[in-house]
Enzyme design. Sequence first.
Site, PDB file in Angstrom:
ATOM      1  N   CYS A  29      11.109  55.669  30.505  1.00 26.53           N
ATOM      2  CA  CYS A  29      10.604  56.637  29.530  1.00 26.53           C
ATOM      3  C   CYS A  29      11.717  57.007  28.569  1.00 26.53           C
ATOM      4  CB  CYS A  29      10.129  57.870  30.278  1.00 26.53           C
ATOM      5  SG  CYS A  29       9.047  57.460  31.658  1.00 26.53           S
ATOM      6  N   ARG A  77      10.530  52.969  24.291  1.00 28.01           N
ATOM      7  CA  ARG A  77      10.836  53.058  25.718  1.00 28.01           C
ATOM      8  C   ARG A  77       9.581  53.308  26.559  1.00 28.01           C
ATOM      9  NH1 ARG A  77      16.195  53.651  26.754  1.00 28.01           N
ATOM     10  NH2 ARG A  77      15.726  54.547  28.791  1.00 28.01           N
ATOM     11  N   TRP A  93       6.487  55.806  30.128  1.00 25.88           N
ATOM     12  CA  TRP A  93       6.030  54.483  30.566  1.00 25.88           C
ATOM     13  C   TRP A  93       5.625  54.694  32.018  1.00 25.88           C
ATOM     14  CZ3 TRP A  93       6.838  50.584  34.190  1.00 25.88           C
ATOM     15  CH2 TRP A  93       6.279  49.341  33.862  1.00 25.88           C
ATOM     16  N   ASN A 104      13.199  60.445  33.530  1.00 26.53           N
ATOM     17  CA  ASN A 104      13.122  58.992  33.324  1.00 26.53           C
ATOM     18  C   ASN A 104      13.667  58.327  34.582  1.00 26.53           C
ATOM     19  OD1 ASN A 104      13.179  56.331  32.510  1.00 26.53           O
ATOM     20  ND2 ASN A 104      15.141  56.548  31.434  1.00 26.53           N
ATOM     21  N   GLY A 105      12.837  57.534  35.234  1.00 23.54           N
ATOM     22  CA  GLY A 105      13.261  56.870  36.471  1.00 23.54           C
ATOM     23  C   GLY A 105      12.144  56.896  37.496  1.00 23.54           C
ATOM     24  N   GLU A 149      11.303  30.672  26.025  1.00 23.57           N
ATOM     25  CA  GLU A 149      11.398  31.851  25.152  1.00 23.57           C
ATOM     26  C   GLU A 149      10.219  31.924  24.181  1.00 23.57           C
ATOM     27  OE1 GLU A 149      12.746  35.340  23.222  1.00 23.57           O
ATOM     28  OE2 GLU A 149      12.825  34.516  25.244  1.00 23.57           O
ATOM     29  N   LYS A 165       7.668  35.105  23.999  1.00 25.39           N
ATOM     30  CA  LYS A 165       7.439  35.869  22.756  1.00 25.39           C
ATOM     31  C   LYS A 165       5.946  35.972  22.468  1.00 25.39           C
ATOM     32  CE  LYS A 165      10.632  37.823  22.061  1.00 25.39           C
ATOM     33  NZ  LYS A 165      11.423  37.485  23.163  1.00 25.39           N
ATOM     34  N   GLU A 202       4.130  38.249  25.179  1.00 26.70           N
ATOM     35  CA  GLU A 202       4.395  39.696  25.227  1.00 26.70           C
ATOM     36  C   GLU A 202       3.873  40.459  24.018  1.00 26.70           C
ATOM     37  OE1 GLU A 202       9.144  39.088  24.415  1.00 26.70           O
ATOM     38  OE2 GLU A 202       8.495  40.988  25.270  1.00 26.70           O
ATOM     39  N   HIS A 213       3.712  15.845  35.909  1.00 25.51           N
ATOM     40  CA  HIS A 213       3.722  16.108  37.357  1.00 25.51           C
ATOM     41  C   HIS A 213       2.754  17.233  37.724  1.00 25.51           C
ATOM     42  CE1 HIS A 213       7.076  13.361  37.688  1.00 25.51           C
ATOM     43  NE2 HIS A 213       7.661  13.999  36.697  1.00 25.51           N
ATOM     44  N   LYS A 265      11.066  48.749  25.952  1.00 25.21           N
ATOM     45  CA  LYS A 265      12.240  48.032  25.456  1.00 25.21           C
ATOM     46  C   LYS A 265      13.348  47.921  26.494  1.00 25.21           C
ATOM     47  CE  LYS A 265      14.745  45.966  22.397  1.00 25.21           C
ATOM     48  NZ  LYS A 265      14.405  44.600  22.105  1.00 25.21           N
TER      49      LYS A 265
HETATM   50  C1  AGP Z   1      12.041  40.413  25.649  1.00 23.26           C
HETATM   51  O1  AGP Z   1      11.445  40.329  24.420  1.00 23.26           O
HETATM   52  C2  AGP Z   1      11.627  41.553  26.475  1.00 23.26           C
HETATM   53  N1  AGP Z   1      11.789  42.766  25.804  1.00 23.26           N
HETATM   54  C3  AGP Z   1      12.246  41.565  27.859  1.00 23.26           C
HETATM   55  O2  AGP Z   1      11.932  40.370  28.497  1.00 23.26           O
HETATM   56  C4  AGP Z   1      13.760  41.752  27.884  1.00 23.26           C
HETATM   57  O3  AGP Z   1      14.392  40.603  27.446  1.00 23.26           O
HETATM   58  C5  AGP Z   1      14.196  42.049  29.325  1.00 23.26           C
HETATM   59  O4  AGP Z   1      13.566  43.232  29.742  1.00 23.26           O
HETATM   60  C6  AGP Z   1      15.710  42.186  29.430  1.00 23.26           C
HETATM   61  O5  AGP Z   1      16.133  43.270  28.671  1.00 23.26           O
HETATM   62  P1  AGP Z   1      17.695  43.443  28.373  1.00 23.26           P
HETATM   63  O6  AGP Z   1      18.142  42.267  27.558  1.00 23.26           O
HETATM   64  O7  AGP Z   1      17.784  44.739  27.628  1.00 23.26           O
HETATM   65  O8  AGP Z   1      18.386  43.508  29.698  1.00 23.26           O
END
Ligand code: AGP
Length: 608
Positions: A2, A27, A74, A100-101, A481, A485, A488, A504, A603
């Site tokens: 959060c 967040r 979150w 937060n946690g 990757e 992208k 997500e 395979h 994030k």
């Molecule tokens: C990537 O677009 C995501 N936001 C997520 O996979 C991110 O890369 C992952 O949570 C790792 O975050 P960090 O690089 O801040 O450790």
Amino acid sequence: MCGIVGYIGDKDINSVLMAGLWRLEYRGYDSSGVASVLDGDLEVRKVKGRLMNLQKILAERPLSGTLGIGHTRWATHGEPSDQNAHPQVDCKNSIAVVHNGIIENYYTLKEELIKKKHFFKSNTDTEIIAHLIEENYNGSLKESVLKTVSRLQGSYAIAAICTAEPDKIIVYRYGSPLIVGIGNKENLIASDIPALLDHTKNIVIMNDGELGIIKRDKVEFYNNEGKKIEKEKKKITWSAESLEKEGFPHYMLKEIHEQADIIDTNIKLRIREKDFDFGENFHFSPQELANLSHIIIQACGTSWHAGYVGKYLFEDFARIRTEIDISSEFRYRNPIMGGELLVMAITQSGETADTLAGLREAKAKFLKILSLVNVQGSTIARESDSTIYLNAGPEIGVASTKAYTSQLFQLYILSLYLSKLKWTLDDSEINKKIKEIKALPKKMKKILEKENEIKKIAKKFKDAKDFMFVGRGINYPSALEGALKLKEISYIHATGYPAGEMKHGPIALISEGSPVVAIATKSSVYDKMLSNIEELRSRKAKVIVIGTQGDDIIKKLGSEVFYIPECEENLSPILVSIPLQLFAYHIAVLNGRDVDRPRNLAKSVTVE
Ligand code: AGP
């Protein structure tokens, strides 16, 4: 993960708290709320959903105090709802808490408090903190918070206010980030730097087990025995302007378009006349690194994909055996660690709980820790022996883009440096590669200028229900990757595969018109990649090929082709990532997705 904010001062509490929460919405955006105290009353405003809902409520019923706390959520414990939104309060509506946690022992504590006749209004783990503070309150909020946190297990950044002490905010940090902003006759707290930048550049970063008393004209810090401690002030180098969208419709698109300049800046910072410079937080001696025989890279999500590319670079250029691990697995896998081993943590936020736990696991075994981090002064940076900063500026879009290409860049430079120390590449080879690197920003700009081409391709595939991304060698991680992208931000199912692996099993998923993005730039495995594309075409897949400018062969193979400028094979993941980011971005926008705030994501993932 959060976002927490707090303010005490003379500015309008509603606009300061809201502005801070808007800066932290990446967040978590399941619900939000604020609280303040005035004339012995606690004022709380909270609501499910996006921050806009809270903004509307505050427009009708603003807070009237001069201090306040706020939260954007979150959800981990208790579904998104008005009741489960923070702040959470005690039975007497005299104490408000934002958190937060995760409180891992909240079940037992809740039962204990219910036996003591506390009445719970939410399903959150956080509410027990408000009731525990109430239970422990004996005229000092500070003492009550210290007593309360001694009972908690898990991770918690907390901010609390109470009607009996309307002149202070009490904060406590354990496991989740918390920063104090030092102002002039005002002070602030926040989970992350962006929420402070509109008011101050002077910050104090709290460490685990520290408590802060935040008053209008002073801040004090204590350890968890209640003993006063002195804390160092730091100055932030990021500008508030860098937090704006600067005319782009989304932070993600702005950040995609910043990549060429960021690489250009890093070239100037990292490549000196005769050597490489990794900045003031890089403390390893050349000898230490020259003796390295083993590297373990541990990271999550996009950062893990960057680490995977790093494996190829360290093994190819520096001939150092390199393992790549997903942090949440590395943390509990009991890996074999010893000898001349370097453990790396790669992370944009520097706060990812899994990666931090992985780092602490290696640290407990007295191993050398190097981290690649974007956020200055973040926990992972502070707990590493050395840190290479990404210099990508604040990354606001939840989908990581510019941090990723900077991670790839730092890994490339580091592998060249290691190859120099280990004599695995001679100066002429290294200088040739440096020449290639210096040509990168121009090539990245060329690709960015062709955004509309990608947009056109995205339009043709926006209704597809699932995608495959395939690559070989150092671009296998690029396929991973690309798939991440798209997943997500567009919520379309997508999977990345090593192209050679398709036959395979996964090729069974291919039927007429199945979209497959194939990375087939000029490389040592180019011919193999062409065969794999042929295999897919023979199953009538629609293959979207990313290839090297001037390559006419792929024009015949691809249903769609996007060209990138020619470049050295091991640098191609940096160039290839841009069309993959833009493809995902435009498909998501064409599907009406909130690109910067994708559902169910945040994030910075600060819980395990
Ligand atoms: C990537 O677009 C995501 N936001 C997520 O996979 C991110 O890369 C992952 O949570 C790792 O975050 P960090 O690089 O801040 O450790």
